[in-house]
Write an enzyme that holds these catalytic residues in place. Sequence first.
Site, PDB file in Angstrom:
ATOM      1  N   ASP A  42       0.831  -1.204   0.000  1.00 12.26           N
ATOM      2  CA  ASP A  42       0.000   0.000   0.000  1.00 12.26           C
ATOM      3  C   ASP A  42       0.871   1.262   0.000  1.00 12.26           C
ATOM      4  OD1 ASP A  42       0.885  -0.089   2.613  1.00 12.26           O
ATOM      5  OD2 ASP A  42      -1.114   0.185   3.513  1.00 12.26           O
ATOM      6  N   SER A  43       2.198   1.062   0.002  1.00 13.14           N
ATOM      7  CA  SER A  43       3.111   2.180  -0.262  1.00 13.14           C
ATOM      8  C   SER A  43       2.821   2.807  -1.614  1.00 13.14           C
ATOM      9  CB  SER A  43       4.570   1.715  -0.208  1.00 13.14           C
ATOM     10  OG  SER A  43       4.790   0.624  -1.088  1.00 13.14           O
ATOM     11  N   ASP A  85      -1.129  -6.261  -0.403  1.00  8.67           N
ATOM     12  CA  ASP A  85      -1.301  -5.620   0.915  1.00  8.67           C
ATOM     13  C   ASP A  85      -2.765  -5.334   1.229  1.00  8.67           C
ATOM     14  OD1 ASP A  85       0.313  -4.923   3.010  1.00  8.67           O
ATOM     15  OD2 ASP A  85       1.134  -3.122   2.063  1.00  8.67           O
ATOM     16  N   LYS A 114      -0.981  -9.417   2.936  1.00  6.32           N
ATOM     17  CA  LYS A 114      -0.199  -8.955   4.093  1.00  6.32           C
ATOM     18  C   LYS A 114      -1.072  -8.034   4.932  1.00  6.32           C
ATOM     19  CE  LYS A 114       3.288  -5.842   3.764  1.00  6.32           C
ATOM     20  NZ  LYS A 114       2.706  -4.729   4.539  1.00  6.32           N
ATOM     21  N   GLU A 116      -1.098  -5.584   8.509  1.00 11.73           N
ATOM     22  CA  GLU A 116      -0.328  -4.924   9.571  1.00 11.73           C
ATOM     23  C   GLU A 116      -0.954  -5.222  10.941  1.00 11.73           C
ATOM     24  OE1 GLU A 116       0.313  -0.743   8.904  1.00 11.73           O
ATOM     25  OE2 GLU A 116       1.117  -1.076   6.896  1.00 11.73           O
ATOM     26  N   GLU A 183       9.537  -4.036  10.264  1.00 12.08           N
ATOM     27  CA  GLU A 183       9.928  -2.744   9.683  1.00 12.08           C
ATOM     28  C   GLU A 183      10.476  -1.819  10.773  1.00 12.08           C
ATOM     29  OE1 GLU A 183       7.142  -1.007   6.971  1.00 12.08           O
ATOM     30  OE2 GLU A 183       8.202   0.909   6.894  1.00 12.08           O
TER      31      GLU A 183
HETATM   32  O1  KIV Z   1       3.633  -1.073   1.526  1.00 15.18           O
HETATM   33  C1  KIV Z   1       4.773  -1.558   1.405  1.00 15.18           C
HETATM   34  O2  KIV Z   1       5.462  -1.386   0.379  1.00 15.18           O
HETATM   35  C2  KIV Z   1       5.285  -2.363   2.508  1.00 15.18           C
HETATM   36  C3  KIV Z   1       6.712  -2.788   2.485  1.00 15.18           C
HETATM   37  C4  KIV Z   1       7.616  -1.643   2.547  1.00 15.18           C
HETATM   38  C5  KIV Z   1       7.014  -3.807   3.496  1.00 15.18           C
HETATM   39  O3  KIV Z   1       4.549  -2.666   3.397  1.00 15.18           O
END
Ligand code: KIV
Length: 265
Positions: A42-43, A85, A114, A116, A183
């Site tokens: 989600d970056s 994510d 993924k 959090e 992280e």
């Molecule tokens: O959103 C993302 O790119 C991430 C990674 C940096 C682990 O969660």
Amino acid sequence: MKSVLEFRARKGQAPISMVAAHTHWEARLLAESAVDCVLVGDSLATVIDGEATTFAATPEIMARHVAAVARGLGEPLQRKLLVGDFPFLAARKGVAFAVDTATLLLRAGAQAVKIEGVDGHADVISHLVQSGVPVMGHLGLTPQSVHALGGYKVQGRDSAAAADLVRQARALEAAGVFGLVLECVPEALAREITSAVAIPTIGIGAGAGCDGQVLVMADLLGLSPGHQPRFVRHFTEAGAAARQGLADYHAAVSAREFPSARESY
Ligand code: KIV
């Protein structure tokens, strides 16, 4: 690496290389590379859209980028392990919303998701795992909690915070996650967590003791403008090459040197 089974089997073996990417062209490059596995993070809200936080990512936006990356990685069941994510609060709206989000991401081509954190949504993680959806955990600096954490800061610095992260890692393992992103935590704590769990840990700003590493592709290529966190290494200077390319293009157009006869019909 094509599956979460291969991912798990790498614990204590060769380190796992993971790259967070968001676009089709990045995926085409990754498909040709030896990088083990890919995360559509989600970056994308910060890297692609220029937001200050990841909050703007939604399940639908994530699914669109997962689909673009999946197409770039190649044939389903033949391509590298692809993780999608869960965006902001998607694991906090109950099991039904999490199932809908996982459905979008896996239909778009992800093999795993993924999520959090763990406190307050371990049941959601267990439900997805028991439904056949592999889940990767993410602890330490969890960007979706940036306001609660008071900014993008290293986590687990004091002994109480470190012990709490070890506890959360064990809770995630008990909930059934197949891997764990750590992280921005001190190297010694990442090593302790890596020893405490039987699943691979993937570090980003967590030192060399994890079972693997992840970086955002734009960062490792030197394409991200502005401030770079200490944990980022530029493995090439693609940004400098791009700036030179744009300058050369402008100069060639200005001088009527582009297009040449060979580039014309
Ligand atoms: O959103 C993302 O790119 C991430 C990674 C940096 C682990 O969660």
